[in-house]
Design a protein around this motif. Structure first.
Motif, mmCIF file in Angstrom:
data_model
loop_
_atom_site.group_PDB
_atom_site.id
_atom_site.type_symbol
_atom_site.label_atom_id
_atom_site.label_comp_id
_atom_site.label_asym_id
_atom_site.label_seq_id
_atom_site.Cartn_x
_atom_site.Cartn_y
_atom_site.Cartn_z
ATOM 1 N N ASN A 167 26.182 0.375 6.762
ATOM 2 C CA ASN A 167 26.200 1.486 7.217
ATOM 3 C C ASN A 167 26.329 2.274 5.485
ATOM 4 O O ASN A 167 27.262 1.518 4.605
ATOM 5 N N LYS A 168 25.309 2.800 4.567
ATOM 6 C CA LYS A 168 25.718 3.531 3.403
ATOM 7 C C LYS A 168 26.226 4.606 3.616
ATOM 8 O O LYS A 168 27.117 4.817 2.328
ATOM 9 N N ASN A 169 27.001 5.008 4.126
ATOM 10 C CA ASN A 169 27.771 6.149 4.374
ATOM 11 C C ASN A 169 28.955 5.442 3.299
ATOM 12 O O ASN A 169 30.423 6.383 3.623
ATOM 13 N N VAL A 170 29.554 4.229 4.376
ATOM 14 C CA VAL A 170 31.169 3.714 4.304
ATOM 15 C C VAL A 170 30.907 3.114 2.805
ATOM 16 O O VAL A 170 32.239 3.936 2.508
ATOM 17 N N GLY A 171 30.537 3.338 1.384
ATOM 18 C CA GLY A 171 31.197 3.403 0.851
ATOM 19 C C GLY A 171 31.224 5.186 -0.409
ATOM 20 O O GLY A 171 32.468 4.715 -0.381
ATOM 21 N N GLU A 172 30.902 5.625 0.417
ATOM 22 C CA GLU A 172 30.631 7.765 0.160
ATOM 23 C C GLU A 172 32.059 7.578 0.668
ATOM 24 O O GLU A 172 33.522 8.537 0.130
ATOM 25 N N TYR A 173 32.677 7.459 1.502
ATOM 26 C CA TYR A 173 33.819 7.315 2.829
ATOM 27 C C TYR A 173 35.300 6.608 2.071
ATOM 28 O O TYR A 173 36.342 7.647 1.589
ATOM 29 N N MET A 174 35.042 4.781 1.685
ATOM 30 C CA MET A 174 35.920 4.411 1.367
ATOM 31 C C MET A 174 36.641 5.187 -0.371
ATOM 32 O O MET A 174 37.523 5.287 -0.610
ATOM 33 N N ALA A 175 34.937 5.297 -1.068
ATOM 34 C CA ALA A 175 35.433 6.352 -1.871
ATOM 35 C C ALA A 175 37.061 7.166 -2.347
ATOM 36 O O ALA A 175 37.271 7.420 -2.070
ATOM 37 N N ASP A 176 36.196 7.973 -1.281
ATOM 38 C CA ASP A 176 37.172 9.372 -0.706
ATOM 39 C C ASP A 176 37.616 9.149 -0.741
ATOM 40 O O ASP A 176 39.214 9.544 -0.789
ATOM 41 N N THR A 177 38.459 8.507 0.591
ATOM 42 C CA THR A 177 39.571 7.937 1.177
ATOM 43 C C THR A 177 40.616 6.970 0.363
ATOM 44 O O THR A 177 41.842 6.857 0.514
ATOM 45 N N ASP A 197 39.260 -1.751 10.944
ATOM 46 C CA ASP A 197 38.845 -1.667 11.959
ATOM 47 C C ASP A 197 38.896 0.422 12.912
ATOM 48 O O ASP A 197 38.012 0.497 12.958
ATOM 49 N N ALA A 198 39.125 0.531 11.145
ATOM 50 C CA ALA A 198 38.886 2.327 10.806
ATOM 51 C C ALA A 198 37.316 2.260 10.907
ATOM 52 O O ALA A 198 36.491 2.958 11.610
ATOM 53 N N LEU A 199 36.816 2.187 9.904
ATOM 54 C CA LEU A 199 35.535 2.086 9.733
ATOM 55 C C LEU A 199 34.029 1.052 10.686
ATOM 56 O O LEU A 199 33.357 1.945 11.000
ATOM 57 N N LYS A 200 34.920 0.508 11.250
ATOM 58 C CA LYS A 200 34.405 0.293 12.813
ATOM 59 C C LYS A 200 34.502 1.354 13.998
ATOM 60 O O LYS A 200 32.937 1.647 14.432
ATOM 61 N N ASN A 201 35.168 1.903 13.283
ATOM 62 C CA ASN A 201 35.907 2.621 15.043
ATOM 63 C C ASN A 201 34.665 4.443 14.853
ATOM 64 O O ASN A 201 34.188 5.070 15.213
ATOM 65 N N LYS A 202 34.917 3.937 12.939
ATOM 66 C CA LYS A 202 34.146 5.825 12.348
ATOM 67 C C LYS A 202 32.736 5.099 12.515
ATOM 68 O O LYS A 202 31.625 6.476 13.368
ATOM 69 N N PHE A 203 31.996 4.037 12.136
ATOM 70 C CA PHE A 203 30.842 3.739 11.541
ATOM 71 C C PHE A 203 29.972 2.993 12.532
ATOM 72 O O PHE A 203 28.420 3.376 12.262
#
Length: 86
Positions: free
Chosen positions: A43-53, A30-36
């Protein structure tokens, strides 16, 4: 259909873990859907976001802190139940 199921007394802690995992998974998605956006899976940025958070600190933080950092919320049982229509 049988109401008798020994799973509830044989493996109660497993059911608890699966239930928590389902809530956490829903909350992260749900958070990923709301953010991206709704196409966040592509979305290629999701992997980096998940790795960071979610992953960068490993087990140095409690899971509740990691979940809040990644989703902005503590465990959202109410949102989960609302999404199920309960």
């Amino acid at each position: 259909f049988s109401l008798v199921n020994t799973l509830y007394v044989d493996y109660p802690c497993y059911l608890h873990n699966y239930f928590l995992a389902d809530i956490i998974a829903w909350q992260v998605h749900d958070a990923l859907k709301n953010k991206f956006g709704s196409n966040y899976l592509f979305n290629k940025n999701v992997g980096e976001y998940m790795a960071d958070t979610l992953y960068k600190d490993g087990i140095l933080l409690e899971w509740q802190q990691i979940l809040k950092r990644a989703t902005g919320k503590t465990l959202d049982v109410e949102g989960y139940l609302k999404q199920l229509g309960i």
